[in-house]
Structures are given as C-alpha cells and as structure tokens.
Design a protein around this motif. Structure first.
Motif, PDB file in Angstrom:
ATOM      1  N   SER A   1     -13.836   1.805  -6.601  1.00 39.67           N
ATOM      2  CA  SER A   1     -15.243   3.305  -5.500  1.00 39.67           C
ATOM      3  C   SER A   1     -16.217   2.789  -7.264  1.00 39.67           C
ATOM      4  N   GLU A   2     -16.134   2.228  -8.032  1.00 40.70           N
ATOM      5  CA  GLU A   2     -16.990   2.184  -9.058  1.00 40.70           C
ATOM      6  C   GLU A   2     -17.697   1.012  -9.430  1.00 40.70           C
TER       7      GLU A   2
ATOM      8  N   LEU B   1       0.824  -1.285  -0.072  1.00 38.24           N
ATOM      9  CA  LEU B   1       0.057  -0.131  -0.070  1.00 38.24           C
ATOM     10  C   LEU B   1       0.778   1.280   0.160  1.00 38.24           C
ATOM     11  N   THR B   2       0.736   2.727  -0.604  1.00 45.90           N
ATOM     12  CA  THR B   2       1.034   3.796  -0.012  1.00 45.90           C
ATOM     13  C   THR B   2       0.646   3.616   1.283  1.00 45.90           C
ATOM     14  N   PRO B   3       1.439   5.412   1.484  1.00 47.80           N
ATOM     15  CA  PRO B   3       0.876   5.656   3.032  1.00 47.80           C
ATOM     16  C   PRO B   3      -0.251   6.060   3.027  1.00 47.80           C
TER      17      PRO B   3
ATOM     18  N   GLY C   1       2.117   5.341  -7.745  1.00 49.51           N
ATOM     19  CA  GLY C   1       0.887   6.338  -7.794  1.00 49.51           C
ATOM     20  C   GLY C   1      -0.268   5.932  -8.040  1.00 49.51           C
ATOM     21  N   GLN C   2       0.107   6.301  -9.735  1.00 50.20           N
ATOM     22  CA  GLN C   2      -1.394   6.589 -10.569  1.00 50.20           C
ATOM     23  C   GLN C   2      -2.217   5.462 -10.261  1.00 50.20           C
ATOM     24  N   VAL C   3      -1.181   4.220 -10.315  1.00 50.24           N
ATOM     25  CA  VAL C   3      -1.529   2.952 -10.430  1.00 50.24           C
ATOM     26  C   VAL C   3      -2.435   2.608  -9.045  1.00 50.24           C
ATOM     27  N   ALA C   4      -2.294   3.241  -8.163  1.00 50.36           N
ATOM     28  CA  ALA C   4      -2.604   2.891  -6.298  1.00 50.36           C
ATOM     29  C   ALA C   4      -3.586   3.464  -6.740  1.00 50.36           C
ATOM     30  N   ARG C   5      -4.330   5.080  -7.199  1.00 52.42           N
ATOM     31  CA  ARG C   5      -5.190   6.260  -7.368  1.00 52.42           C
ATOM     32  C   ARG C   5      -6.401   5.348  -8.216  1.00 52.42           C
TER      33      ARG C   5
ATOM     34  N   LEU D   1     -12.275   3.096   5.095  1.00 53.53           N
ATOM     35  CA  LEU D   1     -11.098   2.652   4.786  1.00 53.53           C
ATOM     36  C   LEU D   1     -11.777   3.282   3.003  1.00 53.53           C
ATOM     37  N   ILE D   2     -11.320   2.980   2.258  1.00 53.88           N
ATOM     38  CA  ILE D   2     -10.891   3.233   0.667  1.00 53.88           C
ATOM     39  C   ILE D   2     -12.575   2.959   0.589  1.00 53.88           C
TER      40      ILE D   2
END
Length: 675
Positions: free
Chosen positions: A164-165, A110-112, A153-157, A524-525
């Motif tokens: 979410s979709e 995970l990212t921070p 970061g782009q991949v994670a986002r 959470l995310i």
C-alpha cells in the motif's frame, strides 16, 4: 465428481473442474470457509494456454494424495488471470517484490483475510533444479500456520502495508515533449539487437507497441534509425520460427534471441497488435513482406480464433497430441525431414527443407524443426512454394489441433477490431472490415450494459460475472474509433464516448492519474495501478490514446486534457524504460503531431469521396482522426459545418484548431497529410 469450478464459464477453470482438489472460485464464500475452518488459502493463478500451468496441474492437482493434503489443510482457490487481471496484478506485485521474479502458474498462500504471506510460481512434485517440491512447500506452510500463526499474520500484514505504501507518484502536469521522445529513442537504440532484430536477449518477445512508436517517430522526425529498427525487427520476426510460416499468425514469444524456437501458444492480443503494426509498416514503406504478414495474420485470426457469436477467442494452446498419445508442446507445428517426405515426396521435401530450414538435427526437440525462412538468397519458383505450403498446411490440418480458449475478452477484441478494420481498409478486404464490425456488435450487445459499463468476458454468448477493467474500456474504445474511421459510421464514436466517459468518472482521480479498476469494483488488498505496458498496452496508456483520439473527433477539451494528464507518466518513464511504456510514447507522438483531423464529405458511393477517404486512411500522420459523412452530416462533430466544394466531395484537414482550405484532389490531400 466435479468440484465447484464446474459451474464457471472460464475454460481455464473448467479444465480443473474434475481435479480431486476441492477448488473454489475466487469469492467471499471461499475466504469465509477458510476463516470458519481456521486454515490458510492456496491461491493458484494461471490461464488456459499456459504450458507450465498444465504441467503443474498434471503433476500435482490431479494427484490424489496431493489433493487430499490440500483439502484437509487449505482452502484452494483457482483464478483465471485473463478473467481477473486485477487479482493477478495485485498478487503478482507481491510475488515479484518478494522473489524478484514472477510468472504463471502463480502460487500464493493467503490468510483468510486475503493477505499474502508465502509466494512462488511453478513448483515441481519433487525437489528439482534448486526448487522445493510442492509437497514440501505445503507441509512447510501448514507447519508455519499451525505453529507460528501470529508470526505469519504479522508478516502478511507487513506485506500488505508495504504494498500500500508503494503508491505511484506521477506528475500529471506536463506531457512529454520532443526531448523526452528523443531520449526514449536513444534508449531503444542501446537495447536494439542489430544482428537479430528486436530488443534485449532471450527470451525475446514481439515488441508490438515499440514498433508503433518507432514508426510514428520516424514519420514525425524523419529518423532513419527509428525506421531501420522497426524494419529489421519486423523482417526478423516474419522470417523466424515465432511466425507460423504455413498458417500465419505469431506465437507468444521466442525462447531464444534469434526468433527461432517459439513458445507455441498463440494469443489474440499478440496477433491483433502485430497485424496492425505490420499493416502500418506497409503503409509507411510499401513493404511487400509487411503486406503479406499483415494479411496472413488477419486471416489467421478470422479463420482460427473467430467464434460463432462473431467475437474472437483468447488463445490457442502451445501443446497438442503428437500422434502417439503424448501431449507435447509444438507438436502441431514442427516437422522432421521424414514427415516432409511423407507429404511431399523426395524432390519437393528437399526443396521445402532448404526453404524452411528443416535440418536432420532439428532446431527444436527430438530432431524436429520449427519452420523458418532463414535464407534470403534462396531463389525458388513462387508457384512451387505455394504448392508446397498448401500441401503441408493440408497435412497439418489432419493433426490433432491445439485446444482453444473460447472466452471473449473485451480488451483483446477491441485490439482485434482496430487491426482488422484498418487492414481491411488498406488492402480492399471488406470481409475483414465486416469481421471487425461483427465483433464490435457483439461487444455492444453482450458486454455493455445500459449504463455503458463493460463486462470483461463472455463465453458462448453468455456474459461473465467480472467487471471490466481500465484496459477493457480503453482498448474497446480504441477499436470503436478505428472502426468509425474506416466504416464512416458515427455510432462507433458515440459508443467510444460512453466508455471514455466511464473512464473519466470511475477510473480517474483528481490529479488525472488512472487506476486499473473502477472506484466501485471489488476491494482487494490494494487498488491496482500500473501504467507500464507489457504484452498489451497498459490500461493507462491505452486510455490516453483513446481519449486523445476521441477529443480529435469531438473537440472535447475535457477528454484532451485527460489524455495530456495521463501522458505525464510517459514524461517520467519514457527516457528511463522506453520498452515498457512504448504505447504511451506512440500516443505522445500523436499529441505532438496534433493529432491531425480529416473530415471527408460527399456521397459515400461517389468515387471521389471513396478516393479521398482511402487517401486519408493511408496517411502515416500519427494518431490521425478520419471522419466520413454525407453533406450536412453532423453525426460526428468533426463533420459539422463541412460543405461540399463547389458541389464536389471534399476533404478538410485540421490541426490544433486550425483548418486548411478544403480540397477535392486526393493527391493534394496526400501531400497535406505527409504521403
């Protein structure tokens, strides 16, 4: 020197407290530390009785060089999936979407900001069977984070956006009808293993909730196909190695399609659900095998999983010491011919080998066999077999026992309460009803606060710091309502109502769809939402069942309408994937049947009152609600305005706002309720 996990209450986290890895529990502080250091987070999710979690721990997390690398380049976070099913669900969805499969241990980077960007499950210490070694994975992730951080970061986002979709679109306007339930039965028929019982191929899991649907469908429609699938599956499991032929209780699943070799961990939830299913099979058919298995499984739970506080521990490990210092899966349960002879002598060992299917070649590993009952035609003296089983069980007790995860999970204790209460009532076992009551008392005393909010876990009487999720509220309410029916104590209906009111306020959206976490839970995310059943009923379908039952006891229109809306998802998924929404199908059967409601009034120690009550409990009517009370009692709304019948104890049967004339005749009551 112990790491931060030494301060946790989860037995799984405590198993890693002495690792050289500088573990953090899931916390804002862990992610703040990753942000401060500018490093990614390794999220490792597992549970205490997970075999491959132990393997990866021994191979990698106990290795000093691996730990040094992790400590330098990552912040490592360890999560017990049984304490935090919300975290597990969110990241497992990402793992499955990215890799097409999932499992435990779950390994996610995970990212921070807690956004996932690389996924996996078990990684061996060195490359094996097409899997990269764990060290290679760590080096690759570190290099990507160091050299291509913007890309990571782009991949994670993008992953978080995609998750979410994937919002669930559910039609909550209409619950399933007879057509959808018939289509679900046809789907199960196509997946049924007519030779070996069960559904699908290897690995084969006990289909507890599917059995409940089949039994209820048989009662409502008279379908012999539904009953035959349930009976064949129950017999195959009871005769197979997945069932502990000496001590009772079921292992988690069978690694093969024939129920022969189990994955040996024993989970509370499996045994609670299967105990109840076998008890219901006995209630429907009078099967002696179903009676034996239900009672043996109940006794197993009380004997081996009950804690000093009166609740039920989560699980027994698959692994234990094999007597030579090795920690081996199944060591506690399997036998060789030589071991039989050492305990029983030549003659009885030969009998036991034939009876339990112990062969020279073995059915497991290194010439050992899992005990089964493979030969339906083998005629043996019952007292002789009882003696053999007693001596083998006594010898097994002297082996090193598997570890036990002592944490109390609210949802799973709710399932156990329902199973033990009903099994105790059916078979005149007040000790089982008392065990159910003790567990219910513990949940109220330890897990519920003054606002009727639940904590998910406790250990040694100390409540954990994790909020209950939807399945906790739903399964505990289900257990309380089952106990109310058996014990005739309306306070359990009241407690169930408090929990279900929390479901309506905190877990339900305006459309009637349900979320797995409360509206005030940790963000959470994404907010997890999954109506499909897996090893246990989903929180969604369990809530539908408890809401429907509570409405039957109280006449609450709000709770019934909430149940009907929740069942809308079953209308969609039932015909397409019946195995994965079976509890929802079972609840839909109850809705179609009414459910029927029985109020039994009379002095509780009067023999006719007791007989009427017992007759009602033995009814197979799907989702039947039973209330017992003294004349004039209004403790449960279902009892209100129910007088005696010419001075005698009486039973009132109601269905869809219409009641039959009261009866004081248990036989007449049985006929009205379908036997």
């Amino acid at each position: 020197m112990p790491n931060r996990l030494a301060h946790e209450t989860s037995p799984y986290l405590l198993q890693h407290a002495d690792n050289p890895v500088d573990w953090w529990p899931w916390s804002p502080e862990a992610f703040a530390e990753a942000r401060r250091r500018g490093v990614p987070v390794l999220l490792s999710v597992g549970y205490s009785s997970c075999h491959w979690c132990h393997v990866m721990a021994h191979e990698s997390f106990e290795d000093a060089s691996v730990a040094d690398y992790l400590n330098e380049h990552f912040v490592s976070v360890k999560v017990d999936r049984e304490e935090r099913p919300d975290i597990d669900a969110v990241y497992m969805e990402a793992v499955q979407a990215a890799t097409g499969q999932g499992g435990w241990p779950m390994t996610v980077f995970l990212t921070p900001d807690a956004e996932p960007f690389y996924f996996g499950t078990y990684f061996p210490p060195a490359p094996r069977h097409g899997m990269p070694g764990f060290g290679q994975v760590l080096e690759g992730v570190r290099a990507a984070w160091s050299d291509r951080r913007d890309e990571v970061g782009q991949v994670a986002r993008r992953i978080v956006r995609d998750l979410s979709e994937r919002a669930l679109a559910v039609d909550t306007s209409t619950p399933p009808g007879p057509e959808e339930l018939h289509a679900a039965l046809l789907g199960l028929t196509r997946e049924f293993d007519a030779v070996r019982g069960g559904f699908g191929g290897a690995p084969k899991f006990p289909p507890s909730m599917t059995l409940e649907f089949l039994l209820r469908h048989h009662v409502r429609t008279g379908s012999e196909a539904a009953l035959q699938m349930a009976e064949a599956t129950c017999e195959a499991m009871a005769r197979g190695g997945i069932y502990d032929q000496l001590g009772g209780g079921f292992a988690r699943y069978s690694v093969d399609a024939s129920w022969t070799v189990p994955h040996f961990e024993k989970m509370l939830y499996d045994n609670a659900l299967l105990c109840r299913a076998y008890a219901h099979l006995w209630r429907a058919t009078g099967s002696a095998l179903a009676r034996r298995v239900a009672l043996e499984t109940a006794d197993f739970m009380v004997r081996e999983l009950r804690t000093g506080e009166g609740g039920f521990a989560s699980a027994l490990d698959a692994d234990s010491d094999d007597g030579t210092g090795r920690h081996v899966e199944g060591a506690y349960y399997v036998w060789t011919p030589r071991q039989l002879r050492e305990v029983l002598g030549e003659e009885d060992a030969a009998l036991a080998a034939a009876y339990f299917g112990v062969t020279r070649e073995g059915t497991f590993e290194e010439g050992a066999s899992v005990l089964q009952l493979p030969d339906t035609e083998l005629l043996v003296d019952a007292s002789k077999i009882a003696s053999v089983k007693e001596r083998l069980l006594a010898a097994r007790e002297r082996r090193a026992r598997p570890g036990r995860d002592d944490k109390i999970v609210a949802a799973w204790n709710g399932l156990a309460i329902a199973a033990l209460a009903e099994t105790g009532a059916y078979f005149d076992r007040p000790d089982l009803i008392q065990a159910a009551t003790d567990a219910a008392d513990l949940l109220v005393r330890t897990h519920m606060d003054w606002h009727a909010r639940l904590s998910r876990t406790s250990l040694d009487g100390t409540v954990g710091g994790h909020a209950g999720v939807l399945e906790d509220y739903a399964d505990v309410a289900e257990g309380f309502l089952a106990l109310a029916a058996v014990a005739g104590e309306g306070v359990w209906v009241d407690f169930a109502g408090l929990l279900l009111d929390a479901v309506l306020v905190h877990f339900t959206d305006v459309s009637g769809a349900l979320f797995d976490t409360a509206d005030d839970a940790e963000i959470l995310i994404r907010r997890p939402q999954d109506p499909t059943d897996s090893a246990t009923p989903s929180g969604w379908t369990a809530a539908a069942g408890a809401l429907l039952s509570y409405a039957a006891y109280t006449g609450s229109t709000a709770h019934r309408e909430a149940a009907e809306k929740a069942l809308g998802v079953v209308r969609t998924l039932g015909p397409k994937a019946p195995r994965f929404i079976s509890w929802g199908l079972a609840v839909a059967e109850a809705l179609l049947d009414g459910p029927r409601e029985v109020a039994v009034v009379g002095p509780v120690d009067h023999p006719v009152t007791r007989q009427l009550h017992h007759t009602a409990l033995l009814s197979t009517a799907p989702g039947l609600a039973v209330a017992l009370g003294e004349p004039g009692s209004e403790e449960v709304p279902l009892l209100k305005d129910r007088p005696l019948l010419e001075g005698r104890p009486a039973a009132y049967v109601c269905r869809r706002f219409t009641c039959d004339a009261p009866t004081a005749d248990p036989k007449a009551l049985a006929q009205r309720l379908g036997g």
